[in-house]
Design an enzyme around this catalytic site. Structure first.
Site, short mmCIF file in Angstrom:
data_model
loop_
_atom_site.label_atom_id
_atom_site.label_comp_id
_atom_site.label_asym_id
_atom_site.label_seq_id
_atom_site.Cartn_x
_atom_site.Cartn_y
_atom_site.Cartn_z
N HIS A 187 -3.94 -5.15 0.61
CA HIS A 187 -3.20 -5.54 1.86
C HIS A 187 -3.72 -7.06 2.15
O HIS A 187 -4.91 -7.71 2.25
CB HIS A 187 -4.26 -4.97 3.15
CG HIS A 187 -3.71 -3.48 3.20
ND1 HIS A 187 -3.06 -3.17 4.14
CD2 HIS A 187 -4.26 -2.23 2.63
CE1 HIS A 187 -2.81 -1.81 3.92
NE2 HIS A 187 -3.83 -1.14 3.00
N CYS A 223 0.80 -1.24 -0.05
CA CYS A 223 -0.08 0.08 0.20
C CYS A 223 0.92 1.31 0.01
O CYS A 223 1.44 1.65 -1.07
CB CYS A 223 -0.85 0.05 1.15
SG CYS A 223 -2.24 1.10 1.01
N GLU A 251 -2.65 -9.05 4.45
CA GLU A 251 -2.56 -9.23 5.55
C GLU A 251 -3.78 -9.50 6.09
O GLU A 251 -4.18 -10.03 7.30
CB GLU A 251 -1.82 -8.63 6.51
CG GLU A 251 -2.18 -7.14 6.79
CD GLU A 251 -1.63 -6.14 5.62
OE1 GLU A 251 -2.12 -4.86 5.90
OE2 GLU A 251 -1.45 -6.61 4.75
#
Length: 509
Positions: free
Chosen positions: A167, A79, A169
């Site tokens: 993202h 990001c 994660e």
């Protein structure tokens, strides 16, 4: 030397989640502020740049020195990190035409690229940014796109440097775990040998070496962190560890005796201290929650200091500090950090002149539990809900008195025991009963009553940073309410808190 993935934090709300995902791969990682990159990178196998609330075009935007990393270690920029590299290497980052936030699908994937091996076309990803990479530098190769984001992923030509604008994660990126595995294991070559058992072996050896025959004191709370820290230290130095368990009068019903007994069964050298009267005296007349915390903290220090002086030649203070506490004590914006006040004895005064040992300060809460399991600690302790350091002192709104403590202990016991007997305890992250500083009219038999209100609170969460109220069955809540009103003298009404965090906190004070 433990192989490590280094995560550089630019202030993203997801940074700790990146670390959790890496550690789920049995690979050790550390989070450092972007402006505090370690000098020694010899154990570092790869580097991840986090997202950020900043725009790369902001005057105060994070600007790390990557000269010792880029081109020398595998680098994954997420990001903001991806936009930062594009911006500094000659690309153009501008505000998006429409805010790119939420679910998206990868319409193009270069599956020959090692970062995206095995990732499926149309795989769902999570976007969360107001800027986008509009023009890439010449030496960037696009490896992923969505219908709205042409440069969703890239690699620098002939360099182990990747950037992604989504993202991996977060849960909503469905194949994010595979992508991180590709980077950490496939590209960085990490061995996946960081396990609870290996942590125990290495930590006990380090503690033996550091502490030798010195005496160590530890303030036990009955919670997971201090218990696991105590067992690790006990394995290293035996009875040179002196544990002190203080009854502040604000524990759950019968908890002092129950926990003290369980510690003795574990072979720990523990002294229980009954200080109920001192704490209640210190709280007399105080209603403000912050003043209550300070009174409880100061009294704990006084009691702990007195007991510590009774043990001769103590050189070390042990604490159950865990990694989120360490991270939160360091600001990505430099030395102006606000240190989080913990429920452990981190606030002991300088005059105690003790060196500090924190055997769990590289672990997250879920990792502490796994280490505790490998140490053979009973599930009754490992699976306990979090309990605040000030205890029932901040679950009694307003002034704390012995009568109110007694009422709340009884109501809390009914609630917690019912959760356990109904098989709901492990479905809830934290549960509490709260005594409100209001009375309401009720009817018991043929008589009018004017008594206190108990609020029940139960939330689901993974780390306490966000939480949703637990949707407990109506029948269960009705049964608990009825039992509290019938059993707890002074209470005639029970309510259930259906607020989530944010905007509400988990505790009421």
């Amino acid at each position: 030397m433990q192989e490590t993935i280094l995560i550089l934090d630019f202030g993203s709300q997801y940074t700790q989640l990146i670390a959790r995902r890496v550690r789920e791969l049995n690979v050790y990682c550390e989070i450092h502020p972007f402006n505090k990159i370690p000098d020694d990178l010899s154990a570092v196998k790869g580097v991840i740049l986090s997202g950020s609330p900043f725009s790369v075009r902001d005057e105060q935007a994070p600007n790390p020195d990557l000269s010792g990393i880029q081109g020398k270690l595998p680098l994954l920029a997420i990001c903001y990190g991806a936009q930062y590299l594009a911006h500094t290497l000659g690309g153009e980052v501008l505000p998006s035409n429409s805010r790119e936030y939420g679910r998206a699908n990868l319409t193009f994937i270069d599956q020959s690229n090692p970062l995206l091996a095995g990732i499926n076309r149309l795989s769902q990803v999570w976007m969360s940014h107001g800027d986008t990479i509009l023009h890439k530098p010449d030496n960037f190769n696009v490896i992923a796109s969505t219908s709205d984001v042409a440069i969703a992923g890239y690699q620098l030509a002939h360099q182990p440097v990747w950037g992604i604008q989504f993202h991996p994660e977060v849960y909503h990126t469905t194949e994010g775990g595979k992508l991180l595995h590709n980077f950490v294991v496939g590209i960085c070559g990490c061995k996946q040998d960081w396990t609870p058992a290996s942590f125990v072996e290495v930590t006990v050896a380090q503690l033996k070496n550091a502490l030798g025959s010195d005496k160590v004191i530890l303030g036990l709370s009955g919670g997971v962190d201090s218990t696991v820290a105590a067992v690790l230290l006990h394995q290293a130095i035996g009875n040179n560890l002196h544990c002190i368990f203080v009854d502040n009068g604000l524990l759950r019903k019968d908890e002092f005796a129950t926990v003290l007994e369980s510690y003795k069964h574990m072979g720990l050298n523990v002294k229980g201290v009954d200080a109920k009267a001192q704490f209640l005296s210190a709280l007399s007349g105080i209603s403000d929650p912050e003043l209550k915390r300070k009174a409880i903290g100061k009294t704990f220090i006084d009691v702990f200091d007195q007991e510590a002086h009774a043990i001769r030649d103590v050189k070390w203070l042990a604490q159950g500090t865990i990694y989120p506490d360490v991270i939160e004590s360091v600001s990505v914006n430099g030395p102006s950090a606000t240190i989080k006040s913990h429920h452990n004895v981190g606030g002991l005064p300088d005059y105690m002149k003790l060196k500090v040992v924190e055997p769990l300060n590289t672990l997250f809460k879920d990792e502490v539990r796994r280490v505790g399991h490998s140490l053979g600690i009973t599930p009754a302790i490992l699976n306990r809900h979090p309990f605040p350091g000030p205890g029932l002192g901040i679950r009694i709104l307003g002034e704390v008195t012995a009568e109110k403590v007694g009422m709340l202990q009884e109501a809390d016991a009914v609630f917690i025991n019912a959760l356990k007997s109904s098989g709901l305890y492990q479905e809830v992250w934290q549960a509490a009963a709260v005594l409100l500083p209001v009375k309401s009219v009720g009817v018991m038999g043929d008589e009018r009553t004017y008594e206190y209100v108990i609020a029940l609170r139960a939330v689901s969460s993974t780390d306490g940073m966000t939480a949703d109220w637990s949707h407990l069955p109506y029948g269960f809540l009705a049964k608990v309410s009825n039992e509290i009103i019938n059993r707890v003298k002074g209470v005639n009404r029970v309510v259930y808190d259906i607020s989530s965090k944010p905007p509400a906190t988990i505790e009421w004070e």
